[in-house]
Write an enzyme that holds these catalytic residues in place. Structure first.
Site, short mmCIF file in Angstrom:
data_model
loop_
_atom_site.label_atom_id
_atom_site.label_comp_id
_atom_site.label_asym_id
_atom_site.label_seq_id
_atom_site.Cartn_x
_atom_site.Cartn_y
_atom_site.Cartn_z
N SER A 157 0.82 -8.68 -3.30
CA SER A 157 0.10 -8.46 -1.97
C SER A 157 -0.88 -7.26 -1.83
O SER A 157 -2.01 -7.42 -1.46
CB SER A 157 0.97 -7.88 -0.73
N HIS A 210 0.41 -2.17 0.59
CA HIS A 210 -0.77 -2.75 1.21
C HIS A 210 -1.85 -1.94 1.50
O HIS A 210 -3.07 -2.17 1.11
CB HIS A 210 -0.50 -3.37 2.62
#
Length: 237
Positions: A157, A210
């Site tokens: 991610s 993230h």
């Protein structure tokens, strides 16, 4: 990226499902353009998920491969920096990451060419993990909470968030994205909105992971990391 904040909690894959893989295959079959490097990276992630490589043998104990500030700085386990992004907690985690990567790879590999894109993904992978380690240290000091040192993350991610920043950088400023199909948001800010929305919807994902990806993407679009990529590429090719 999935994350575990507790130093006593362990990732563990017990049963590997095929549902996410079927969805991924369907996604690939619908695509009219499959750039080779993008496809190779997707296949690599799938093979690692199914523990095809005996060299690793780590898919059943993901706690031994996830990246954290403590594992890297205190334990000196530097291999996690490279390995953690390629391991996923379950098949749906793998599917969502690879489906998103496919879209970004189609754009950026076509734009940059296969060799540069391969180098870019490699550098983003290492840089995102390193940034997570740095953010864990900063968050621990800032909030006086040592648990941030043990926030242990896996998954692609962070790299995808970095690629999204780079992708939107090459999108015209006037373009927009519809959040929930009706809220118009400039692509310039969409990564920050997604960072918050994803955290609200799925609080078990790694916020620091993230955020690390976004910051690395900005380091590329604003010059320093792009300069490094370009110079390495010129030396290699």
């Amino acid at each position: 990226m999935f994350s575990s904040r507790s130093r006593h909690t362990h990732y563990q894959q017990t049963n590997r499902s095929y549902y996410g893989i079927i969805l991924l295959l369907a996604e690939l079959s619908r695509s009219s353009h499959l750039p080779p490097i993008t496809l190779i990276i997707i296949i690599l992630n799938v093979l690692i998920y199914f523990d095809i490589f005996p060299l690793f043998g780590l898919s059943n104990n993901l706690q031994s491969v996830c990246v954290s500030t403590h594992a890297v700085l205190d334990q000196g386990d530097y291999m996690r920096i490279l390995l953690a992004p390629f391991f996923h907690g379950d098949d749906m985690h793998l599917y969502y990451n690879m489906a998103s990567f496919l879209y970004k790879g189609q754009q950026l590999e076509t734009l940059f060419g296969g060799r540069y894109f391969a180098l870019l993904v490699t550098i983003l992978t290492i840089s995102s993990s390193l940034m997570l380690v740095i953010l864990g240290q900063l968050a621990s000091s800032l909030f006086d909470n040592p648990e941030y040192l043990f926030t242990c993350a896996i998954g692609f991610s962070a790299v995808i968030f970095a690629l999204k920043v780079i992708t939107t950088h090459y999108t015209p400023d006037h373009s927009s994205y519809s959040l929930f199909s009706f809220i118009p948001i400039s692509t310039k800010y969409i990564v920050w909105v997604e960072l918050i929305v994803i955290q609200l919807i799925t609080p078990n994902v790694s916020f620091l992971g993230h955020l690390a990806g976004i910051l690395v993407g900005l380091l590329y679009t604003n010059g320093p990391l792009r300069y490094i990529c370009n110079n390495i590429y010129n030396v290699m090719f």
